[in-house]
Design a protein around this motif. Structure first.
Motif, PDB file in Angstrom:
ATOM      1  N   GLY A 127      25.467  50.301  32.097  1.00  0.00           N
ATOM      2  CA  GLY A 127      25.794  49.015  31.482  1.00  0.00           C
ATOM      3  C   GLY A 127      25.402  47.849  32.366  1.00  0.00           C
ATOM      4  O   GLY A 127      24.868  46.838  31.892  1.00  0.00           O
ATOM      5  N   VAL A 128      25.628  47.998  33.662  1.00  0.00           N
ATOM      6  CA  VAL A 128      25.302  46.914  34.589  1.00  0.00           C
ATOM      7  C   VAL A 128      23.790  46.716  34.652  1.00  0.00           C
ATOM      8  O   VAL A 128      23.283  45.595  34.582  1.00  0.00           O
ATOM      9  CB  VAL A 128      25.878  47.205  35.985  1.00  0.00           C
ATOM     10  N   TYR A 148      25.424  38.572  41.778  1.00  0.00           N
ATOM     11  CA  TYR A 148      26.609  38.239  42.590  1.00  0.00           C
ATOM     12  C   TYR A 148      27.877  38.752  41.911  1.00  0.00           C
ATOM     13  O   TYR A 148      28.728  39.394  42.537  1.00  0.00           O
ATOM     14  CB  TYR A 148      26.672  36.721  42.776  1.00  0.00           C
ATOM     15  N   LEU A 149      28.010  38.474  40.602  1.00  0.00           N
ATOM     16  CA  LEU A 149      29.216  38.881  39.886  1.00  0.00           C
ATOM     17  C   LEU A 149      29.278  40.390  39.689  1.00  0.00           C
ATOM     18  O   LEU A 149      30.365  40.990  39.735  1.00  0.00           O
ATOM     19  CB  LEU A 149      29.276  38.174  38.526  1.00  0.00           C
ATOM     20  N   SER A 150      28.140  41.026  39.453  1.00  0.00           N
ATOM     21  CA  SER A 150      28.152  42.477  39.237  1.00  0.00           C
ATOM     22  C   SER A 150      28.599  43.219  40.486  1.00  0.00           C
ATOM     23  O   SER A 150      29.225  44.284  40.413  1.00  0.00           O
ATOM     24  CB  SER A 150      26.762  42.957  38.795  1.00  0.00           C
ATOM     25  N   ARG A 151      28.274  42.663  41.663  1.00  0.00           N
ATOM     26  CA  ARG A 151      28.698  43.305  42.914  1.00  0.00           C
ATOM     27  C   ARG A 151      30.178  43.067  43.213  1.00  0.00           C
ATOM     28  O   ARG A 151      30.848  43.924  43.766  1.00  0.00           O
ATOM     29  CB  ARG A 151      27.837  42.803  44.076  1.00  0.00           C
ATOM     30  N   ARG A 152      30.687  41.873  42.839  1.00  0.00           N
ATOM     31  CA  ARG A 152      32.065  41.516  43.213  1.00  0.00           C
ATOM     32  C   ARG A 152      33.059  41.684  42.070  1.00  0.00           C
ATOM     33  O   ARG A 152      34.267  41.721  42.304  1.00  0.00           O
ATOM     34  CB  ARG A 152      32.102  40.062  43.711  1.00  0.00           C
ATOM     35  N   GLY A 153      32.576  41.709  40.855  1.00  0.00           N
ATOM     36  CA  GLY A 153      33.478  41.850  39.718  1.00  0.00           C
ATOM     37  C   GLY A 153      33.986  40.519  39.207  1.00  0.00           C
ATOM     38  O   GLY A 153      34.111  40.317  37.998  1.00  0.00           O
TER      39      GLY A 153
END
Length: 750
Positions: A127-128, A148-153
């Motif tokens: 999904g990512v 950035y958001l995919s790594r940090r949530g």
């Protein structure tokens, strides 16, 4: 559908007739009901925006459909129940909106901690990866934001804005949101917890059972100090209010510290209140020398982040000792066991802006709510507090002698009338000059006190009588040595002209301020090391601490200052105090004028001879026979109090009545006067037992371009009449053209 309803205090809520509490009602959706309680911090809609507020009441469920919903619960346990009760007490006693009182309890910049938080929605590796592959068609920074958001949530918007130009990052976020890849929510970012706490003065706590006081001596309590400390310690955990009345230099601070050590040993938190920021460095130093606890400070000069750090760590019990000015009283401390209000007589414990609370009364109330001991300390207690002690409503503890067998200073009163008749026109009398010579020869220190800053109080044309006035306030401008005329009310400044603008005559500078005293002292003793402490020299952060450390360390010979230097200062090297003009506060239009004069003179005289060397005090006055001056020379508080309380009983002043000032301000003087007369008539017709004085102009009658008129009410029992007066005053609260303030128990003239 049935929902819970909460009352929320939002600081930005407009206050108007019919909403005098400033609180608003909101529904709580079922999914949030388990997260809401009294004191919760919530996000609510307010017009077209969202605001942060505190839940102050929870009502029964309702089917009302016109109410808006609480948007989010930011912090479930934010303000403790006892702090909400303090807010209600302040709102009720001082007639201010509950929202305003609760706002005073909040950490600094609470509303500005609200920020949008962005969350990444796709999950799983497939999904990512698939989501990121879709980003190529979106605005340029979208790839960086998505990665950035995919790594940090999740991340705060302020963090994401660092990834590129702000406008482009915001466009990328909205595009990602439109494609269902991210969502955002307003959230409470929380308070900083790990930053270093502000302490003002560095000093390590010492572990020895008996510790030095900073002069190399070891501290042991004398019999009177021990009796006082024993009584206070016996009340720890149960609560109680004490007045610690002792002559200057009697060791009240040692009693505070002994009791604080006992409270800390039992696991309690301790709060020290001082009337001026200038007293914080000395108090922190002495605490650091005596107690094994981290000390945090709270005062108006701290940055918002520093105050917020103290507030949050105190709330969760991580700060054990706080030293601060009156605002520190609203710091949440769940294990509060001891509140010390040092120099309780000081007028600065009364707040002059909303909420107009008296810190002494609020401290007593907070002590009752948390079963904490409250100690009010002074060498010159306020008449109201000493009266309560005499009535048995406050426990009286006395320290009748100076600590360490030190004697009271020798006091001489110099009659300035005789000086003038003898042809001596200098600011300093011949006797005071002689004493300063002796001090400098002996290598000791001197303090010169004059409660007026600037160079000359006003400028006058001797030919036509013209006095330069402030353009915005009805007051004379004060001449300063830099060649400016300044208003000490609004800050207006103009250049001083040598000629009168009306008749062309010469302008004369009349009277003396601290700048002029400094000029004369430097001319008389060019080799002396001289410091001046007034609002002009201590306006910037850290300036007073530098002056204090320099003088306390013996690196200066003479300290010239206003009342900043009179309260509680302990300078071991000072053997001479000179009062340049004792009359300045004596004839002010205020029934407390004599009390203030007595307190000022007694306090400043108490700075002399506090160690082994005897002290001398020279008081210069045109009224040597006045009881406030004559009795202050002997530090005879008991005789002064007897005269003062008799006068107040005869004339009907506090503590026998409660004074309430109603102030009216506006840009149209006629409207202001009309409103004042209207309210005066309403109160007089409704309550025959309330004496209405006025209306009369305030002083100054115009301030910052607003006209000021006032009423003074003498109320024979505030708790009895407060609820009857509130409906009369309510329609005048929140008016647009005329603003009415209610000041319960005013301290300063208006």
């Amino acid at each position: 559908m049935t929902n819970l309803v909460v009352e929320v205090a939002v600081s930005s809520t407009p206050v108007y007739a019919g909403n005098n509490d400033g609180t608003l009602s909101y529904r709580v959706a079922p999914e949030l009901s388990g997260q809401v309680q009294m004191g919760s911090l919530v996000l609510v809609p307010l017009g077209k925006r969202r605001a942060v507020g505190v839940v102050v009441a929870i009502k029964e469920r309702t089917d009302r459909t016109e109410l808006k919903d609480v948007a989010a619960v930011l912090v479930k346990e934010f303000l403790p129940p006892e702090m909400i009760e303090i807010g209600r007490y302040v709102a009720g006693r001082y007639v201010c909106p509950l929202a305003v009182a609760v706002n005073a309890l909040m950490p600094p910049a609470a509303g500005r901690r609200l920020e949008r938080r962005w969350c990444w929605l796709p999950s799983g590796e497939e999904g990512v990866n698939g989501a990121i592959s879709l980003v190529s068609c979106l605005p340029a920074p979208a790839g960086d934001v998505a990665e950035y958001l995919s790594r940090r949530g999740a991340a705060w918007e302020s963090q994401l804005l660092q990834l590129g130009p702000r406008r482009e990052v915001r466009a990328a976020l909205e595009a990602l949101k439109a494609h269902g890849l991210v969502r955002n929510e307003w959230s409470w970012r929380g308070m900083p917890k790990e930053r270093r706490l502000p302490t003002d003065v560095e000093g390590a706590a010492q572990a020895a059972a008996v510790k030095p006081d900073g002069t190399g001596r070891h501290i042991t309590l004398d019999a009177a100090q021990l009796r006082a400390a024993t009584s206070i310690n016996a009340a720890l955990g149960r609560g109680g209010t004490f007045l610690l009345y002792g002559v200057t230099g009697s060791g009240k601070t040692e009693v505070y510290l002994s009791c604080a050590a006992e409270a800390l040993a039992r696991g309690y938190q301790v709060m020290f209140l001082v009337p001026e920021h200038s007293l914080i460095p000395q108090m922190v130093t002495r605490i650091n020398q005596r107690l094994e606890a981290e000390v945090a400070v709270v005062h108006g000069e701290l940055a918002d982040g520093e105050r917020a750090a103290v507030w949050e760590r105190a709330r969760i019990g991580k700060v054990r000792v706080i030293v601060g000015t009156r605002a520190a009283l609203f710091t949440p401390m769940p294990r509060l066991g001891l509140i010390v209000v040092d120099e309780e007589h000081a007028g600065s414990y009364k707040q002059d802006t909303a909420p107009r609370y008296d810190a002494r009364e609020v401290a007593i109330k907070r002590g009752q709510l948390q079963r904490a001991v409250v100690v009010l300390g002074s060498a010159t207690p306020s008449t109201e507090i000493f009266y309560l002690a005499g009535q048995g409503k406050i426990h009286l503890l006395e320290l009748p002698q100076r600590a360490g067998n030190a004697g009271l200073p020798r006091v001489e009163i110099v009659d300035l009338r005789a000086e003038f008749h003898d042809g001596h026109h200098g600011i300093l009398s011949r006797r005071l000059v002689e004493e300063i010579n002796g001090v400098l020869t002996a290598g000791r220190q001197a303090i010169l006190f004059l409660n007026r800053r600037g160079y000359a109080p006003y400028v006058l044309c001797r030919q036509c009588g013209h006095v330069p006035l402030c353009r915005h306030c009805a007051v004379a401008l004060t001449y300063h040595r830099d060649g400016t005329l300044r208003c000490h009310y609004c800050g207006y400044i103009e250049r001083a002209e040598g000629k009168c603008p009306v008749c062309g005559g010469n302008l004369s500078r009349l009277g003396s301020g601290t700048q002029r005293v400094e000029e004369e002292v430097r001319a008389l003793w060019p080799g002396a090391r001289i410091l001046r402490a007034d609002r002009d020299t201590t306006a910037k952060k850290g300036q007073w601490e530098k002056i204090y450390r320099t003088f306390a360390g013996g690196e200066a010979d003479i300290l010239i200052g206003t009342q900043t230097i009179t309260k509680g200062m302990d300078f071991p090297g000072v053997t001479l105090v000179g009062v340049v003009n004792a009359d300045l506060s004596l004839y002010q239009p205020d029934f407390r004028a004599r009390e203030r004069t007595f307190q000022l003179l007694t306090q400043v005289a108490g700075r002399a001879g506090r160690r082994d060397a005897p002290g001398t005090v020279v008081i210069q006055t045109y009224n040597p026979q006045d009881p406030a001056i004559a009795l202050a020379a002997f530090q005879d508080y008991q005789r002064f109090y007897a005269q003062e309380i008799a006068m107040r009983r005869r004339l009907g002043y506090p503590p026998f009545v409660k004074l309430v000032r109603l102030g009216f301000t506006g840009s149209d003087e006629a409207e202001v006067i009309a409103a004042a007369h209207e309210v005066a008539e309403l109160i007089s017709n409704a309550e025959s037992n309330i004496q209405v004085l006025g209306p009369a102009p305030g002083y100054p009658s115009r301030l910052k371009d607003l006209y000021r008129w006032q009423l003074m009410l003498k109320v024979p029992g505030w708790s009895r009449y407060k609820n009857r007066l509130t409906p009369i005053l309510a329609p005048y609260i929140g008016r647009r053209t005329i603003r009415m303030i209610v000041d319960v128990g005013p301290i300063n003239p208006w």
